[in-house]
Design a protein around this motif. Structure first.
Motif, short mmCIF file in Angstrom:
data_model
loop_
_atom_site.label_atom_id
_atom_site.label_comp_id
_atom_site.label_asym_id
_atom_site.label_seq_id
_atom_site.Cartn_x
_atom_site.Cartn_y
_atom_site.Cartn_z
N LYS A 25 27.99 -47.90 7.04
CA LYS A 25 29.16 -47.81 7.92
C LYS A 25 30.35 -48.56 7.32
CE LYS A 25 26.95 -45.76 11.29
NZ LYS A 25 27.27 -44.43 11.73
N ILE A 26 31.52 -47.99 7.44
CA ILE A 26 32.74 -48.57 6.87
C ILE A 26 33.20 -49.76 7.70
CG2 ILE A 26 35.18 -48.16 6.39
CD1 ILE A 26 34.42 -45.19 5.98
N PHE A 27 33.57 -50.86 7.00
CA PHE A 27 34.20 -51.99 7.69
C PHE A 27 35.55 -52.36 7.06
CE2 PHE A 27 31.75 -54.12 4.38
CZ PHE A 27 32.57 -55.17 3.96
N LEU A 28 35.86 -51.81 5.89
CA LEU A 28 37.12 -52.12 5.21
C LEU A 28 37.50 -50.92 4.35
CD1 LEU A 28 39.30 -54.08 3.96
CD2 LEU A 28 37.52 -54.82 2.38
N MET A 29 38.76 -50.53 4.42
CA MET A 29 39.26 -49.43 3.60
C MET A 29 40.56 -49.86 2.95
SD MET A 29 38.62 -46.26 6.20
CE MET A 29 39.59 -47.01 7.49
N MET A 30 40.76 -49.36 1.73
CA MET A 30 42.02 -49.62 1.04
C MET A 30 42.51 -48.33 0.40
SD MET A 30 41.54 -53.37 -0.67
CE MET A 30 39.85 -53.29 -1.23
N THR A 31 43.81 -48.11 0.49
CA THR A 31 44.43 -46.95 -0.12
C THR A 31 45.90 -47.25 -0.37
OG1 THR A 31 44.59 -44.52 -0.02
CG2 THR A 31 45.11 -45.74 2.01
N ASP A 32 46.58 -46.31 -0.98
CA ASP A 32 48.02 -46.43 -1.20
C ASP A 32 48.72 -45.40 -0.35
OD1 ASP A 32 47.95 -48.47 -3.14
OD2 ASP A 32 47.48 -47.02 -4.70
N LEU A 33 49.49 -45.87 0.61
CA LEU A 33 50.38 -44.99 1.33
C LEU A 33 51.59 -44.81 0.43
CD1 LEU A 33 50.19 -46.45 4.95
CD2 LEU A 33 48.94 -44.55 3.96
N PRO A 34 52.44 -43.85 0.67
CA PRO A 34 53.59 -43.68 -0.22
C PRO A 34 54.36 -44.99 -0.42
CG PRO A 34 53.44 -41.86 1.31
CD PRO A 34 52.40 -42.87 1.72
N TYR A 46 34.60 -50.02 1.80
CA TYR A 46 33.57 -51.06 1.80
C TYR A 46 32.69 -50.82 3.02
CZ TYR A 46 36.09 -53.41 -1.89
OH TYR A 46 36.69 -53.70 -3.09
N LYS A 47 31.39 -50.73 2.76
CA LYS A 47 30.44 -50.37 3.81
C LYS A 47 29.33 -51.40 3.91
CE LYS A 47 30.90 -45.37 3.20
NZ LYS A 47 30.12 -44.13 2.98
N VAL A 48 28.72 -51.45 5.08
CA VAL A 48 27.50 -52.21 5.30
C VAL A 48 26.60 -51.31 6.14
CG1 VAL A 48 28.43 -53.43 7.34
CG2 VAL A 48 26.48 -54.38 6.08
N VAL A 58 28.33 -54.71 11.65
CA VAL A 58 26.93 -55.13 11.61
C VAL A 58 26.33 -55.18 13.01
CG1 VAL A 58 25.41 -57.11 11.12
CG2 VAL A 58 27.06 -56.36 9.41
N ALA A 59 27.10 -55.63 13.99
CA ALA A 59 26.61 -55.72 15.36
C ALA A 59 26.22 -54.36 15.92
CB ALA A 59 27.65 -56.39 16.26
N GLY A 60 26.82 -53.30 15.41
CA GLY A 60 26.51 -51.96 15.89
C GLY A 60 25.43 -51.23 15.10
N LEU A 61 24.91 -51.88 14.07
CA LEU A 61 23.88 -51.25 13.24
C LEU A 61 22.50 -51.34 13.90
CD1 LEU A 61 24.76 -52.67 9.68
CD2 LEU A 61 25.18 -50.34 10.53
N PRO A 62 21.65 -50.36 13.64
CA PRO A 62 20.26 -50.50 14.06
C PRO A 62 19.65 -51.69 13.34
CG PRO A 62 20.71 -48.26 13.25
CD PRO A 62 21.91 -49.10 12.97
N LYS A 63 18.73 -52.36 13.98
CA LYS A 63 18.13 -53.59 13.43
C LYS A 63 17.60 -53.40 12.00
CE LYS A 63 16.12 -57.44 15.62
NZ LYS A 63 15.55 -57.95 16.82
N ARG A 64 17.05 -52.24 11.71
CA ARG A 64 16.47 -51.98 10.39
C ARG A 64 17.53 -51.94 9.28
NH1 ARG A 64 17.46 -46.72 9.27
NH2 ARG A 64 17.83 -45.35 11.00
N LEU A 65 18.80 -51.74 9.65
CA LEU A 65 19.87 -51.66 8.64
C LEU A 65 20.68 -52.96 8.53
CD1 LEU A 65 21.26 -48.06 9.30
CD2 LEU A 65 19.68 -48.82 7.50
N VAL A 66 20.41 -53.92 9.39
CA VAL A 66 21.16 -55.19 9.34
C VAL A 66 20.74 -55.97 8.10
CG1 VAL A 66 21.56 -57.40 10.50
CG2 VAL A 66 21.43 -55.28 11.85
#
Length: 121
Positions: free
Chosen positions: A38-47, A33-35, A108-116
């Motif tokens: 940039k990624i802010f959330l990831m999901m996967t299956d560990l063993p 999941y990106k904004v 979001v706080a780390g994004l350039p203003k144009r991408l917020v």
């Protein structure tokens, strides 16, 4: 909350976050999941166990890992700034919602203003 419920809840939390987009990668199998790209959330299956990975302030991440058995250092990410959430019963719905939202706002706080993203309405 079991691991699948955890993942479903984390995904549902993104519905109300402006500009949140899902990207699925199949090799390896990840839901990102990106904004603003940039990624802010990831999901996967560990063993044997599905996991959710979110960004957190380092001090908050450390405190959460100390307090909750189902929160560990970020899998496959910077261990200082990312945490892994696992199903198992120590994490509640409210905390998951707070952590997903916090992760989103940190990115979001780390994004350039144009991408917020601008909230609708």
């Amino acid at each position: 909350m079991d691991a699948l419920e955890l993942r479903e809840l984390a995904a549902a939390c993104t519905d109300d976050l402006p500009g949140a987009e899902l990207e699925h990668r199949s090799d390896p199998d990840w839901d990102l999941y990106k904004v603003g790209g940039k990624i802010f959330l990831m999901m996967t299956d560990l063993p044997g166990r599905p996991v959710v990975v979110v960004k957190a302030e380092p001090e908050h991440a450390e405190a959460l890992r100390a307090q909750y058995a189902d929160i560990t250092p970020g899998y496959h990410m910077d261990k200082k700034h990312w945490i892994t959430l696992e199903g198992g019963g120590t994490i509640g719905e409210k905390l998951v919602r707070e952590l997903v939202t916090e992760s989103y706002h940190l990115v979001v706080a780390g994004l350039p203003k144009r991408l917020v993203p601008v909230p609708e309405g």
